[in-house]
Design a protein around this motif. Structure first.
Motif, PDB file in Angstrom:
ATOM      1  N   TRP A  17      -3.146  10.076   5.866  1.00  0.00           N
ATOM      2  CA  TRP A  17      -3.288   8.619   5.859  1.00  0.00           C
ATOM      3  C   TRP A  17      -4.505   8.170   5.049  1.00  0.00           C
ATOM      4  CZ3 TRP A  17      -8.014   7.963   7.974  1.00  0.00           C
ATOM      5  CH2 TRP A  17      -8.442   8.901   8.907  1.00  0.00           C
ATOM      6  N   SER A  18      -5.395   9.086   4.688  1.00  0.00           N
ATOM      7  CA  SER A  18      -6.561   8.718   3.898  1.00  0.00           C
ATOM      8  C   SER A  18      -6.244   8.499   2.427  1.00  0.00           C
ATOM      9  CB  SER A  18      -7.645   9.803   4.022  1.00  0.00           C
ATOM     10  OG  SER A  18      -8.044   9.960   5.368  1.00  0.00           O
ATOM     11  N   ARG A  19      -5.047   8.839   2.009  1.00  0.00           N
ATOM     12  CA  ARG A  19      -4.686   8.734   0.600  1.00  0.00           C
ATOM     13  C   ARG A  19      -3.918   7.457   0.283  1.00  0.00           C
ATOM     14  NH1 ARG A  19      -2.236  14.879   0.631  1.00  0.00           N
ATOM     15  NH2 ARG A  19      -4.164  15.948   1.230  1.00  0.00           N
ATOM     16  N   SER A  20      -3.918   6.496   1.190  1.00  0.00           N
ATOM     17  CA  SER A  20      -3.150   5.275   0.971  1.00  0.00           C
ATOM     18  C   SER A  20      -3.923   4.219   0.199  1.00  0.00           C
ATOM     19  CB  SER A  20      -2.715   4.692   2.320  1.00  0.00           C
ATOM     20  OG  SER A  20      -3.843   4.398   3.132  1.00  0.00           O
ATOM     21  N   TYR A  21      -5.180   4.491  -0.144  1.00  0.00           N
ATOM     22  CA  TYR A  21      -5.974   3.467  -0.825  1.00  0.00           C
ATOM     23  C   TYR A  21      -5.428   3.167  -2.211  1.00  0.00           C
ATOM     24  CZ  TYR A  21     -10.055   1.049  -2.697  1.00  0.00           C
ATOM     25  OH  TYR A  21     -10.875   0.121  -3.281  1.00  0.00           O
ATOM     26  N   GLY A  22      -5.008   4.197  -2.936  1.00  0.00           N
ATOM     27  CA  GLY A  22      -4.459   3.975  -4.265  1.00  0.00           C
ATOM     28  C   GLY A  22      -3.204   3.117  -4.230  1.00  0.00           C
ATOM     29  N   ALA A  23      -2.385   3.269  -3.183  1.00  0.00           N
ATOM     30  CA  ALA A  23      -1.183   2.442  -3.071  1.00  0.00           C
ATOM     31  C   ALA A  23      -1.541   0.976  -2.877  1.00  0.00           C
ATOM     32  CB  ALA A  23      -0.311   2.940  -1.912  1.00  0.00           C
ATOM     33  N   ALA A  83      -5.611 -10.084  -4.192  1.00  0.00           N
ATOM     34  CA  ALA A  83      -5.628  -8.646  -4.475  1.00  0.00           C
ATOM     35  C   ALA A  83      -6.841  -7.972  -3.836  1.00  0.00           C
ATOM     36  CB  ALA A  83      -5.630  -8.415  -5.987  1.00  0.00           C
ATOM     37  N   VAL A  84      -7.994  -8.640  -3.852  1.00  0.00           N
ATOM     38  CA  VAL A  84      -9.189  -8.060  -3.231  1.00  0.00           C
ATOM     39  C   VAL A  84      -9.022  -7.987  -1.719  1.00  0.00           C
ATOM     40  CG1 VAL A  84     -11.664  -8.406  -2.861  1.00  0.00           C
ATOM     41  CG2 VAL A  84     -10.685  -8.750  -5.119  1.00  0.00           C
ATOM     42  N   LEU A  85      -8.358  -8.968  -1.121  1.00  0.00           N
ATOM     43  CA  LEU A  85      -8.062  -8.881   0.312  1.00  0.00           C
ATOM     44  C   LEU A  85      -7.211  -7.649   0.621  1.00  0.00           C
ATOM     45  CD1 LEU A  85      -7.288 -12.598   1.250  1.00  0.00           C
ATOM     46  CD2 LEU A  85      -9.238 -11.239   1.990  1.00  0.00           C
ATOM     47  N   LEU A  86      -6.213  -7.387  -0.204  1.00  0.00           N
ATOM     48  CA  LEU A  86      -5.393  -6.190  -0.006  1.00  0.00           C
ATOM     49  C   LEU A  86      -6.206  -4.915  -0.195  1.00  0.00           C
ATOM     50  CD1 LEU A  86      -2.107  -7.274  -1.828  1.00  0.00           C
ATOM     51  CD2 LEU A  86      -2.458  -6.993   0.623  1.00  0.00           C
ATOM     52  N   VAL A  87      -7.149  -4.934  -1.122  1.00  0.00           N
ATOM     53  CA  VAL A  87      -8.012  -3.773  -1.343  1.00  0.00           C
ATOM     54  C   VAL A  87      -8.859  -3.502  -0.095  1.00  0.00           C
ATOM     55  CG1 VAL A  87     -10.011  -2.967  -2.645  1.00  0.00           C
ATOM     56  CG2 VAL A  87      -8.036  -3.895  -3.842  1.00  0.00           C
ATOM     57  N   CYS A  88      -9.369  -4.568   0.514  1.00  0.00           N
ATOM     58  CA  CYS A  88     -10.182  -4.385   1.729  1.00  0.00           C
ATOM     59  C   CYS A  88      -9.342  -3.832   2.872  1.00  0.00           C
ATOM     60  CB  CYS A  88     -10.821  -5.717   2.125  1.00  0.00           C
ATOM     61  SG  CYS A  88     -12.054  -6.333   0.956  1.00  0.00           S
ATOM     62  N   VAL A  89      -8.112  -4.330   3.024  1.00  0.00           N
ATOM     63  CA  VAL A  89      -7.227  -3.796   4.063  1.00  0.00           C
ATOM     64  C   VAL A  89      -6.882  -2.335   3.765  1.00  0.00           C
ATOM     65  CG1 VAL A  89      -4.941  -4.025   5.113  1.00  0.00           C
ATOM     66  CG2 VAL A  89      -6.305  -6.058   4.637  1.00  0.00           C
ATOM     67  N   GLY A  90      -6.672  -2.016   2.486  1.00  0.00           N
ATOM     68  CA  GLY A  90      -6.412  -0.626   2.124  1.00  0.00           C
ATOM     69  C   GLY A  90      -7.588   0.284   2.404  1.00  0.00           C
ATOM     70  N   ALA A  91      -8.805  -0.245   2.238  1.00  0.00           N
ATOM     71  CA  ALA A  91      -9.985   0.554   2.570  1.00  0.00           C
ATOM     72  C   ALA A  91     -10.023   0.882   4.049  1.00  0.00           C
ATOM     73  CB  ALA A  91     -11.249  -0.203   2.147  1.00  0.00           C
ATOM     74  N   ALA A  92      -9.694  -0.093   4.895  1.00  0.00           N
ATOM     75  CA  ALA A  92      -9.671   0.178   6.339  1.00  0.00           C
ATOM     76  C   ALA A  92      -8.592   1.191   6.690  1.00  0.00           C
ATOM     77  CB  ALA A  92      -9.454  -1.128   7.105  1.00  0.00           C
ATOM     78  N   VAL A 119      -0.041   0.042  15.923  1.00  0.00           N
ATOM     79  CA  VAL A 119      -0.430   1.325  15.332  1.00  0.00           C
ATOM     80  C   VAL A 119       0.783   2.048  14.763  1.00  0.00           C
ATOM     81  CG1 VAL A 119      -1.383   3.591  15.863  1.00  0.00           C
ATOM     82  CG2 VAL A 119      -2.499   1.548  16.726  1.00  0.00           C
ATOM     83  N   VAL A 120       1.916   1.975  15.458  1.00  0.00           N
ATOM     84  CA  VAL A 120       3.129   2.589  14.916  1.00  0.00           C
ATOM     85  C   VAL A 120       3.497   1.928  13.592  1.00  0.00           C
ATOM     86  CG1 VAL A 120       5.603   2.876  15.292  1.00  0.00           C
ATOM     87  CG2 VAL A 120       3.997   3.376  17.131  1.00  0.00           C
ATOM     88  N   ALA A 121       3.370   0.596  13.524  1.00  0.00           N
ATOM     89  CA  ALA A 121       3.648  -0.097  12.261  1.00  0.00           C
ATOM     90  C   ALA A 121       2.640   0.283  11.182  1.00  0.00           C
ATOM     91  CB  ALA A 121       3.632  -1.611  12.492  1.00  0.00           C
ATOM     92  N   MET A 122       1.374   0.476  11.573  1.00  0.00           N
ATOM     93  CA  MET A 122       0.350   0.825  10.592  1.00  0.00           C
ATOM     94  C   MET A 122       0.557   2.229  10.031  1.00  0.00           C
ATOM     95  SD  MET A 122      -3.030  -0.719  12.425  1.00  0.00           S
ATOM     96  CE  MET A 122      -4.055   0.404  11.511  1.00  0.00           C
ATOM     97  N   THR A 123       1.192   3.111  10.797  1.00  0.00           N
ATOM     98  CA  THR A 123       1.402   4.472  10.292  1.00  0.00           C
ATOM     99  C   THR A 123       2.519   4.532   9.261  1.00  0.00           C
ATOM    100  OG1 THR A 123       2.913   4.955  12.124  1.00  0.00           O
ATOM    101  CG2 THR A 123       0.590   5.527  12.421  1.00  0.00           C
ATOM    102  N   PHE A 124       3.295   3.454   9.113  1.00  0.00           N
ATOM    103  CA  PHE A 124       4.417   3.498   8.172  1.00  0.00           C
ATOM    104  C   PHE A 124       3.919   3.625   6.737  1.00  0.00           C
ATOM    105  CE2 PHE A 124       7.527   1.438   5.408  1.00  0.00           C
ATOM    106  CZ  PHE A 124       8.664   2.165   5.732  1.00  0.00           C
ATOM    107  N   ALA A 125       2.903   2.821   6.357  1.00  0.00           N
ATOM    108  CA  ALA A 125       2.408   2.867   4.973  1.00  0.00           C
ATOM    109  C   ALA A 125       1.785   4.218   4.627  1.00  0.00           C
ATOM    110  CB  ALA A 125       1.421   1.730   4.735  1.00  0.00           C
ATOM    111  N   PRO A 126       0.885   4.795   5.470  1.00  0.00           N
ATOM    112  CA  PRO A 126       0.376   6.129   5.132  1.00  0.00           C
ATOM    113  C   PRO A 126       1.463   7.196   5.066  1.00  0.00           C
ATOM    114  CG  PRO A 126      -1.046   5.077   6.752  1.00  0.00           C
ATOM    115  CD  PRO A 126       0.167   4.228   6.631  1.00  0.00           C
ATOM    116  N   ASN A 127       2.446   7.134   5.983  1.00  0.00           N
ATOM    117  CA  ASN A 127       3.543   8.100   5.918  1.00  0.00           C
ATOM    118  C   ASN A 127       4.366   7.910   4.653  1.00  0.00           C
ATOM    119  OD1 ASN A 127       2.864   9.261   8.354  1.00  0.00           O
ATOM    120  ND2 ASN A 127       4.248   7.979   9.551  1.00  0.00           N
ATOM    121  N   LEU A 128       4.510   6.664   4.226  1.00  0.00           N
ATOM    122  CA  LEU A 128       5.243   6.397   3.003  1.00  0.00           C
ATOM    123  C   LEU A 128       4.551   7.021   1.802  1.00  0.00           C
ATOM    124  CD1 LEU A 128       7.765   4.689   2.084  1.00  0.00           C
ATOM    125  CD2 LEU A 128       6.118   2.908   1.490  1.00  0.00           C
TER     126      LEU A 128
END
Length: 368
Positions: free
Chosen positions: A62-68, A134-143, A168-177
């Motif tokens: 899940w730590s590799r989702s920042y680039g997405a 876009a910067v708001l999305l970057v901040c959410v991606g950092a978290a 949390v289950v919904a939040m795990t979808f993007a890192p799993n993707l």
């Protein structure tokens, strides 16, 4: 006779920063981004968040989702510019870049147009608004890249635990993707196939979505099997008071946040924020009586967590103050077009967001 040495507790691994501290810091950096349309300040905020992620990101999937999230921000920015070109902009402008064929619309669609003149002023306004989002999305991606979803769920109070499970289950979808995309692209490369282009995207799109969804559903089933979200029986009046206080507190906090981020809420927003926080805190205290779960080695909240949260709060608060004192620097005009300036005070304030890169403990690394 030989004596058996006493059993000792195995040493704990490297300490990780509390996930709540990461989310507080990221949301506060995002709040600072909402107070400006200056592209120089927005890019500096994005660079600050990126540096912290590079310095304190672990090697979990899940730590590799920042680039997405970075790519998603660029896509949002591009879509905003395309809409400004095709549908026009409400910003009047005199510097015409080019003119598109305009589609005639009926009288009831006044104020809406398709095609027509494309001006520098309209594109600049769309660029600034899209860059802020876009910067708001970057901040959410950092978290998402810095905070573990499982540890965040463990840290939630009992009153928010049922809703927190779904979140949390919904939040795990993007890192799993993101993890599934990397895995399938690597598999295609090992088979000698190209992992780029429309055909490659279409061939891995369905397996990626299916795999990410199945892993999220499996997580939900495992959590339900282990009793997550189970509550104790409490009197109905206490349950009603808990729900009322929590809902009123959260609504008050949201309303106060909107007032603090807008131009005219400086007078009434702070009292509403205090009342909302008090009501939410009382509701959470009552809600904890319904929780029957136990915690094993709860994450501590120590000096690094305070420094991380305080740095983000300082960036947000000082940005609000500086934006009120010098609105022209934080919201450059597009009619007429002006060159954005980067005030020294804004630079120093944004650089306070780098504190977690040095105050947060180094994340543990898996053995290779």
């Amino acid at each position: 006779m030989s004596r058996t040495p006493p059993a000792t507790r195995p040493p704990a691994g490297p300490r990780q920063l509390h996930p709540g501290a990461w989310w507080l810091w990221a949301l506060e950096m995002g709040a600072a981004a909402t107070r400006t349309t200056n592209p120089a300040i927005l890019l500096l905020l994005a660079a600050t968040a990126g540096y912290v992620v590079a310095a304190r990101r672990g090697d979990a999937p899940w730590s590799r989702s920042y680039g997405a999230f970075l790519r998603l921000g660029l896509v949002v920015l591009g879509i905003r510019l395309v809409f400004a070109v095709l549908l026009g902009s409400p910003i009047p402008g005199t510097h015409v870049l080019f003119t598109l064929p305009e589609v005639p619309l009926p009288a009831w669609a006044q104020g809406v147009r398709i095609g027509g003149r494309v001006t520098v002023e309209g594109l600049l306004s769309a660029l600034y608004d899209g860059l802020r989002l876009a910067v708001l999305l970057v901040c959410v991606g950092a978290a998402n890249s810095l905070a573990s979803p499982a540890r965040l769920l463990r840290a939630l109070p009992g009153a928010l635990y049922e809703a927190g499970v779904a979140v949390v289950v919904a939040m795990t979808f993007a890192p799993n993707l993101v993890a599934d995309v990397r895995r399938l692209r690597a598999a295609r490369r090992l088979r000698g196939r190209s992992d780029r282009g429309v055909a490659a995207v279409l061939s891995v799109g369905l397996p990626v979505l299916e795999g990410a969804l199945e892993r999220s559903v499996a997580l939900a089933a495992a959590m339900d099997t282990r009793g997550f979200g189970r509550t104790a029986d409490v009197p109905r009046r206490i349950a009603a008071a808990t729900a009322g206080l929590t809902l009123a507190g959260l609504l008050g906090v949201c309303l106060a946040a909107y007032g603090l981020l807008s131009a005219g809420g400086a007078g009434w927003a702070p009292p509403v924020l205090l009342l909302g926080l008090a009501a939410a805190f009382a509701g959470l205290l009552l809600g904890n009586r319904r929780s029957v779960r136990s915690r094993y080695r709860p994450d501590p909240w120590a000096v690094p967590e305070w420094l991380t949260a305080a740095s983000g709060a300082a960036v947000a608060a000082l940005t609000v103050v500086l934006a009120g004192r010098d609105p022209a620097a934080f919201a450059p005009t597009v009619v007429p077009p002006t060159v954005p300036v980067l005030p020294l005070g804004a630079v120093l304030v944004v650089l306070l967001g780098l504190v977690p890169a040095f105050a947060a403990p180094t994340p543990p690394r898996r053995a290779s």
